[in-house]
Design a protein around this motif. Structure first.
Motif, PDB file in Angstrom:
ATOM      1  N   VAL A 227      38.671  30.397  46.406  1.00 35.58           N
ATOM      2  CA  VAL A 227      38.033  29.155  45.950  1.00 35.58           C
ATOM      3  C   VAL A 227      39.054  28.307  45.194  1.00 35.58           C
ATOM      4  O   VAL A 227      39.158  27.094  45.390  1.00 35.58           O
ATOM      5  N   LYS A 228      39.810  28.975  44.341  1.00 34.48           N
ATOM      6  CA  LYS A 228      40.771  28.279  43.484  1.00 34.48           C
ATOM      7  C   LYS A 228      41.858  27.578  44.310  1.00 34.48           C
ATOM      8  O   LYS A 228      42.366  26.517  43.914  1.00 34.48           O
ATOM      9  N   LYS A 229      42.218  28.125  45.443  1.00 31.99           N
ATOM     10  CA  LYS A 229      43.250  27.526  46.300  1.00 31.99           C
ATOM     11  C   LYS A 229      42.823  26.150  46.806  1.00 31.99           C
ATOM     12  O   LYS A 229      43.645  25.265  46.996  1.00 31.99           O
ATOM     13  N   HIS A 230      41.521  25.963  47.010  1.00 32.20           N
ATOM     14  CA  HIS A 230      41.009  24.699  47.544  1.00 32.20           C
ATOM     15  C   HIS A 230      40.490  23.771  46.445  1.00 32.20           C
ATOM     16  O   HIS A 230      40.466  22.546  46.635  1.00 32.20           O
ATOM     17  N   GLU A 235      36.909  27.010  37.432  1.00 30.96           N
ATOM     18  CA  GLU A 235      37.237  28.134  36.563  1.00 30.96           C
ATOM     19  C   GLU A 235      36.088  29.137  36.587  1.00 30.96           C
ATOM     20  O   GLU A 235      34.951  28.793  36.911  1.00 30.96           O
ATOM     21  N   LEU A 236      36.401  30.378  36.233  1.00 25.90           N
ATOM     22  CA  LEU A 236      35.410  31.451  36.252  1.00 25.90           C
ATOM     23  C   LEU A 236      35.292  32.073  34.863  1.00 25.90           C
ATOM     24  O   LEU A 236      36.297  32.477  34.270  1.00 25.90           O
ATOM     25  N   LEU A 237      34.074  32.133  34.349  1.00 23.57           N
ATOM     26  CA  LEU A 237      33.816  32.731  33.039  1.00 23.57           C
ATOM     27  C   LEU A 237      32.994  33.999  33.242  1.00 23.57           C
ATOM     28  O   LEU A 237      31.856  33.950  33.701  1.00 23.57           O
ATOM     29  N   VAL A 238      33.591  35.146  32.932  1.00 28.46           N
ATOM     30  CA  VAL A 238      32.909  36.440  33.064  1.00 28.46           C
ATOM     31  C   VAL A 238      32.510  36.918  31.679  1.00 28.46           C
ATOM     32  O   VAL A 238      33.348  37.010  30.776  1.00 28.46           O
ATOM     33  N   ILE A 239      31.219  37.213  31.519  1.00 23.59           N
ATOM     34  CA  ILE A 239      30.690  37.628  30.214  1.00 23.59           C
ATOM     35  C   ILE A 239      30.148  39.053  30.326  1.00 23.59           C
ATOM     36  O   ILE A 239      29.266  39.318  31.146  1.00 23.59           O
ATOM     37  N   LEU A 251      43.751  42.579  37.265  1.00 22.21           N
ATOM     38  CA  LEU A 251      43.567  42.007  38.597  1.00 22.21           C
ATOM     39  C   LEU A 251      43.748  40.496  38.555  1.00 22.21           C
ATOM     40  O   LEU A 251      44.425  39.914  39.419  1.00 22.21           O
ATOM     41  N   SER A 252      43.180  39.850  37.532  1.00 22.75           N
ATOM     42  CA  SER A 252      43.316  38.401  37.402  1.00 22.75           C
ATOM     43  C   SER A 252      44.774  37.998  37.242  1.00 22.75           C
ATOM     44  O   SER A 252      45.232  36.994  37.818  1.00 22.75           O
ATOM     45  N   GLN A 253      45.524  38.776  36.472  1.00 25.14           N
ATOM     46  CA  GLN A 253      46.943  38.494  36.280  1.00 25.14           C
ATOM     47  C   GLN A 253      47.720  38.706  37.575  1.00 25.14           C
ATOM     48  O   GLN A 253      48.602  37.904  37.932  1.00 25.14           O
ATOM     49  N   ARG A 254      47.383  39.765  38.288  1.00 23.66           N
ATOM     50  CA  ARG A 254      48.125  40.141  39.503  1.00 23.66           C
ATOM     51  C   ARG A 254      47.998  39.081  40.592  1.00 23.66           C
ATOM     52  O   ARG A 254      48.940  38.854  41.370  1.00 23.66           O
ATOM     53  N   ILE A 255      46.847  38.409  40.654  1.00 22.80           N
ATOM     54  CA  ILE A 255      46.670  37.389  41.697  1.00 22.80           C
ATOM     55  C   ILE A 255      46.730  35.977  41.107  1.00 22.80           C
ATOM     56  O   ILE A 255      46.160  35.036  41.649  1.00 22.80           O
ATOM     57  N   SER A 256      47.439  35.883  39.967  1.00 26.61           N
ATOM     58  CA  SER A 256      47.769  34.579  39.363  1.00 26.61           C
ATOM     59  C   SER A 256      46.543  33.781  38.940  1.00 26.61           C
ATOM     60  O   SER A 256      46.499  32.549  39.092  1.00 26.61           O
ATOM     61  N   LEU A 257      45.540  34.465  38.413  1.00 26.88           N
ATOM     62  CA  LEU A 257      44.342  33.778  37.927  1.00 26.88           C
ATOM     63  C   LEU A 257      44.152  33.927  36.417  1.00 26.88           C
ATOM     64  O   LEU A 257      43.076  33.605  35.901  1.00 26.88           O
ATOM     65  N   LYS A 258      45.176  34.411  35.740  1.00 24.07           N
ATOM     66  CA  LYS A 258      45.057  34.714  34.308  1.00 24.07           C
ATOM     67  C   LYS A 258      44.518  33.520  33.512  1.00 24.07           C
ATOM     68  O   LYS A 258      43.706  33.690  32.608  1.00 24.07           O
ATOM     69  N   ASP A 259      44.957  32.320  33.828  1.00 19.25           N
ATOM     70  CA  ASP A 259      44.567  31.133  33.074  1.00 19.25           C
ATOM     71  C   ASP A 259      43.268  30.510  33.558  1.00 19.25           C
ATOM     72  O   ASP A 259      42.830  29.489  33.004  1.00 19.25           O
TER      73      ASP A 259
END
Length: 261
Positions: A227-230, A235-239, A251-259
């Motif tokens: 989704v982020k590529k397009h 942004e995604l908020l996980v609670i 996992l978020s860091q590994r696929i460059s989604l940390k921020d």
């Protein structure tokens, strides 16, 4: 067999977090009606909080893994507790405790056994072998159930069509879902955005739940990668909290989604 205590009820769950998070209000209502309400569950950190609410808790070594040897020990201890206390009613929650608890309750002779299903573990998207096993287990334990409470329409239909409770009854009580009308922005006069949402160019997805393997938040994060590529402004908020929190962050860091997660 001793006569049942007309005012004593046992709430049973695999883990005490279920009792504390969902069932305290129900227990308080019963207590206000003059019933003596007790709890049996595995202590994962919420027993003290339940006891502070005024309810006695029996610690049982239940495990979520249905094949754990600890569940046999929990069953034997639960059987002794039930036999000593002569409960009028047993109200079970969560799969492992509900399966073993209903059997123990019938062996002891508890007059009223109620089971609230928070979602059956067999369903159309499940593994065929697991579906077969879980269905047979529910069917077997259903013989020892007086009332099955379902909290969504699908489970109600399955329970009635497959006659999971042959000698009792199935009821449906709304327990799952979101009332969209209550959350309709048009219903709020003062609909100011928080600082977090002040940027109109940001779109935030929110997901809430236990951060455990069975919830598969890893699927969500991997899907969000595409989704982020397009849509770079999403942004995604996980609670939530749980044993998978660290691995999900990695996992978020590994696929460059940390921020963005």
């Amino acid at each position: 067999m001793k006569e049942a205590n007309a005012k004593r009820i046992l709430f049973l769950a695999t883990l005490d977090v279920t009792i504390y998070s969902f069932l305290i209000p129900h227990m308080k209502i019963l207590k206000s009606m003059g019933y003596e309400v007790e709890v049996a569950a595995s202590n994962v950190g919420f027993t003290d909080k339940i006891e502070k609410e005024g309810f006695k808790v029996y610690n049982l070594p239940f495990r979520r893994n249905p094949f754990s040897i600890s569940n046999i020990k929990a069953f034997l201890k639960l059987y002794r507790i039930m036999k000593e206390n002569n409960y009028l009613m047993l109200h079970t929650h969560t799969p492992v405790a509900s399966f073993l608890g209903r059997i123990a309750g019938r062996l002891v002779g508890i007059p009223h056994i109620v089971y609230t299903a928070h979602g059956f573990h067999f369903h159309e998207y499940g593994n065929p072998l697991k579906n077969f096993i879980y269905y047979r287990l529910e069917k077997f334990a259903g013989k020892f159930t007086d009332v099955l409470i379902t909290i969504n329409v699908d489970d109600y239909k399955v329970a009635t069509e497959k006659k999971l409770i042959p000698h009792g009854k199935v009821v449906y009580i709304k327990g799952v879902g979101v009332d969209l009308e209550r959350l309709n922005p048009r219903n709020f006069k003062d609909n100011k955005e928080s600082d977090f949402l002040s940027d109109n160019n940001r779109f935030i997805f929110v997901s809430v739940g236990r951060l455990e393997k069975e919830k598969h938040f890893d699927y969500l994060i991997k899907a969000f990668y595409f989704v982020k590529k397009h849509y770079p402004n999403f942004e995604l908020l996980v609670i939530g909290d749980g044993e998978e929190q660290v691995s999900l962050k990695k996992l978020s860091q590994r696929i460059s989604l940390k921020d963005y997660v």
